[in-house]
Design a protein around this motif. Structure first.
Motif, PDB file in Angstrom:
ATOM      1  N   LEU A 121       0.847  -1.187   0.000  1.00  0.00           N
ATOM      2  CA  LEU A 121       0.000   0.000   0.000  1.00  0.00           C
ATOM      3  C   LEU A 121       0.885   1.240   0.000  1.00  0.00           C
ATOM      4  CD1 LEU A 121      -2.826   1.292   0.237  1.00  0.00           C
ATOM      5  CD2 LEU A 121      -2.501   1.264   2.719  1.00  0.00           C
ATOM      6  N   ASP A 122       0.678   2.102  -0.978  1.00  0.00           N
ATOM      7  CA  ASP A 122       1.372   3.387  -1.023  1.00  0.00           C
ATOM      8  C   ASP A 122       0.569   4.360  -0.170  1.00  0.00           C
ATOM      9  OD1 ASP A 122       2.423   5.863  -1.611  1.00  0.00           O
ATOM     10  OD2 ASP A 122       2.577   5.516  -3.772  1.00  0.00           O
ATOM     11  N   PRO A 123       1.106   4.801   0.978  1.00  0.00           N
ATOM     12  CA  PRO A 123       0.327   5.657   1.887  1.00  0.00           C
ATOM     13  C   PRO A 123      -0.042   7.009   1.277  1.00  0.00           C
ATOM     14  CG  PRO A 123       2.625   5.552   2.580  1.00  0.00           C
ATOM     15  CD  PRO A 123       2.457   4.532   1.507  1.00  0.00           C
ATOM     16  N   ALA A 124       0.621   7.378   0.181  1.00  0.00           N
ATOM     17  CA  ALA A 124       0.349   8.676  -0.446  1.00  0.00           C
ATOM     18  C   ALA A 124      -0.736   8.589  -1.522  1.00  0.00           C
ATOM     19  CB  ALA A 124       1.632   9.239  -1.052  1.00  0.00           C
ATOM     20  N   VAL A 125      -1.212   7.376  -1.807  1.00  0.00           N
ATOM     21  CA  VAL A 125      -2.174   7.193  -2.892  1.00  0.00           C
ATOM     22  C   VAL A 125      -3.368   6.378  -2.406  1.00  0.00           C
ATOM     23  CG1 VAL A 125      -2.504   6.316  -5.240  1.00  0.00           C
ATOM     24  CG2 VAL A 125      -0.269   7.215  -4.549  1.00  0.00           C
ATOM     25  N   PRO A 126      -4.589   6.893  -2.532  1.00  0.00           N
ATOM     26  CA  PRO A 126      -5.760   6.101  -2.149  1.00  0.00           C
ATOM     27  C   PRO A 126      -5.801   4.796  -2.941  1.00  0.00           C
ATOM     28  CG  PRO A 126      -6.383   8.396  -2.513  1.00  0.00           C
ATOM     29  CD  PRO A 126      -4.970   8.244  -3.008  1.00  0.00           C
ATOM     30  N   ILE A 127      -6.127   3.714  -2.265  1.00  0.00           N
ATOM     31  CA  ILE A 127      -6.165   2.419  -2.940  1.00  0.00           C
ATOM     32  C   ILE A 127      -7.168   2.437  -4.082  1.00  0.00           C
ATOM     33  CG2 ILE A 127      -7.915   1.391  -1.425  1.00  0.00           C
ATOM     34  CD1 ILE A 127      -4.820  -0.360  -3.009  1.00  0.00           C
ATOM     35  N   GLU A 128      -8.204   3.256  -3.953  1.00  0.00           N
ATOM     36  CA  GLU A 128      -9.192   3.354  -5.025  1.00  0.00           C
ATOM     37  C   GLU A 128      -8.554   3.844  -6.326  1.00  0.00           C
ATOM     38  OE1 GLU A 128     -11.463   3.769  -1.161  1.00  0.00           O
ATOM     39  OE2 GLU A 128      -9.567   4.521  -1.981  1.00  0.00           O
ATOM     40  N   ASP A 129      -7.611   4.780  -6.213  1.00  0.00           N
ATOM     41  CA  ASP A 129      -6.944   5.306  -7.402  1.00  0.00           C
ATOM     42  C   ASP A 129      -6.041   4.249  -8.033  1.00  0.00           C
ATOM     43  OD1 ASP A 129      -8.223   7.628  -6.718  1.00  0.00           O
ATOM     44  OD2 ASP A 129      -6.408   8.754  -6.205  1.00  0.00           O
ATOM     45  N   THR A 130      -5.303   3.527  -7.183  1.00  0.00           N
ATOM     46  CA  THR A 130      -4.396   2.494  -7.687  1.00  0.00           C
ATOM     47  C   THR A 130      -5.172   1.384  -8.397  1.00  0.00           C
ATOM     48  OG1 THR A 130      -2.803   2.926  -5.911  1.00  0.00           O
ATOM     49  CG2 THR A 130      -2.652   0.800  -7.031  1.00  0.00           C
ATOM     50  N   VAL A 131      -6.191   0.860  -7.733  1.00  0.00           N
ATOM     51  CA  VAL A 131      -6.973  -0.228  -8.322  1.00  0.00           C
ATOM     52  C   VAL A 131      -7.752   0.270  -9.536  1.00  0.00           C
ATOM     53  CG1 VAL A 131      -8.878  -1.833  -7.897  1.00  0.00           C
ATOM     54  CG2 VAL A 131      -7.087  -1.538  -6.187  1.00  0.00           C
ATOM     55  N   GLY A 132      -8.198   1.512  -9.477  1.00  0.00           N
ATOM     56  CA  GLY A 132      -8.896   2.071 -10.632  1.00  0.00           C
ATOM     57  C   GLY A 132      -8.015   2.099 -11.873  1.00  0.00           C
TER      58      GLY A 132
END
Length: 323
Positions: A121-132
């Motif tokens: 998990l990148d703490p600077a990036v919401p997981i929603e953005d990454t998975v999106g």
């Protein structure tokens, strides 16, 4: 041999019950190991684009020439390394995910990756953005399924709402049973499978491990520190006695135990040589009943394990270890 395929999650791919991890391949006879694994039915190879600075992907790509249709590829991404191999951070921004896969496809020599996942998990990036972003890659045909790695329960739920997640890659072994309490119930509820790495506790459960020194490769693994190693080896030796009764090695028993715990779990195990691979696959012949599982777990009581799986600083970085 019990080689019945397992399905990763609801609607995920069907895979051989043991997957081949790539980290050891570049240090051994990698291409021969991959070819032997495929011939024996193994159809999931797990790697990371940062393993060997892309070297693992290049080796896998060479090994899969003429064999791509027989294998599914799982690739982790987002971990950053400097030229000297040092870990220098995480990057799971949408643009980074789409950039990283471009180079993975080239190194592997393929037109798609079966399971693509952020390594942490990148703490600077919401997981929603990454998975999106990975979901965009699915729509474009570059990815078939989305996985996660070392993510916590809340992160898993949020990611699964954006796009179905087929599996969580997590460290799980007799020496680390925490996922049973904090993660497996969430995965069962959501219909998400598990690819379990570290099933041999970084070699501790092989019975052939040695204590670490301050500069060795296991220096960041407290289980191997001198003050803990002797205590932990008493547990490993007790497990070896059980394995002897079952007619197998401690490593085979540890893998068989993991396989017996959950029908949607697939251990990811590395091998440097064909002989090591063959030895690993023999774990599929070990039959365990419910009484065997209880006895094995009683032989390695969690409260008697000395040390944590990583140093405190590294443990804090793991989303999966958060309450």
């Amino acid at each position: 041999m019990n080689s019945e395929f397992r399905t990763l999650g609801d609607g995920g791919p069907a895979v051989f019950p043991i997957a081949l991890g790539s980290e050891a391949l570049v240090h051994g006879d990698g291409i021969r190991v991959i070819h032997e694994a495929i011939e024996r039915g193994v159809n999931l190879i797990d790697t990371g684009d940062f393993y060997g600075a892309g070297g693992d992907e290049l080796l896998i790509g060479k090994a899969l020439e003429g064999r791509r249709d027989r294998v599914k590829l799982s690739v982790k991404t987002g971990a950053l390394r400097s030229p000297d191999g040092a870990f220098i951070g995480l990057d799971a921004r949408p643009a980074a995910m789409k950039n990283f896969i471009t180079y993975s496809l080239k190194r592997l020599g393929v037109d798609h990756i079966d399971i693509y996942r952020p390594a942490r998990l990148d703490p600077a990036v919401p997981i929603e953005d990454t998975v999106g972003a990975v979901a965009d890659l699915v729509k474009a045909g570059y990815v078939r399924y989305i996985g996660l790695s070392e993510m916590g329960a809340d992160t898993i739920r949020r990611a699964h709402q954006v796009h179905p997640i087929v599996d969580l890659q997590i460290e799980y072994s007799l020496f680390n049973r925490r996922p049973e309490q904090n993660l497996f119930p969430v995965l069962s509820e959501a219909g998400i499978g598990v690819t379990a790495y570290g099933v041999l506790a970084h070699g501790l459960l092989s019975g052939k491990a040695k204590p670490s020194d301050k500069s060795g490769p296991r220096a960041h693994l407290p289980w191997f520190h001198a003050e803990n190693f002797e205590k932990n080896m008493k547990l490993v030796n007790a497990l070896a006695a059980v394995a002897q009764e079952k007619g197998c090695s401690p490593a085979q028993l540890a893998i068989a135990w993991a396989l017996s715990k959950w029908k949607d779990l697939v251990p990811v195990v590395g091998a440097r040589t064909v002989a090591q691979l063959q030895d690993t696959l023999m774990a599929l012949q070990v039959k365990l009943g419910a009484d065997d599982v209880v006895r094995i777990e009683a032989t390695v009581p969690p409260e008697q394990i000395a040390g944590t799986r990583y140093l405190p600083m590294l443990m804090k970085m793991l989303d999966s270890e958060r309450p």
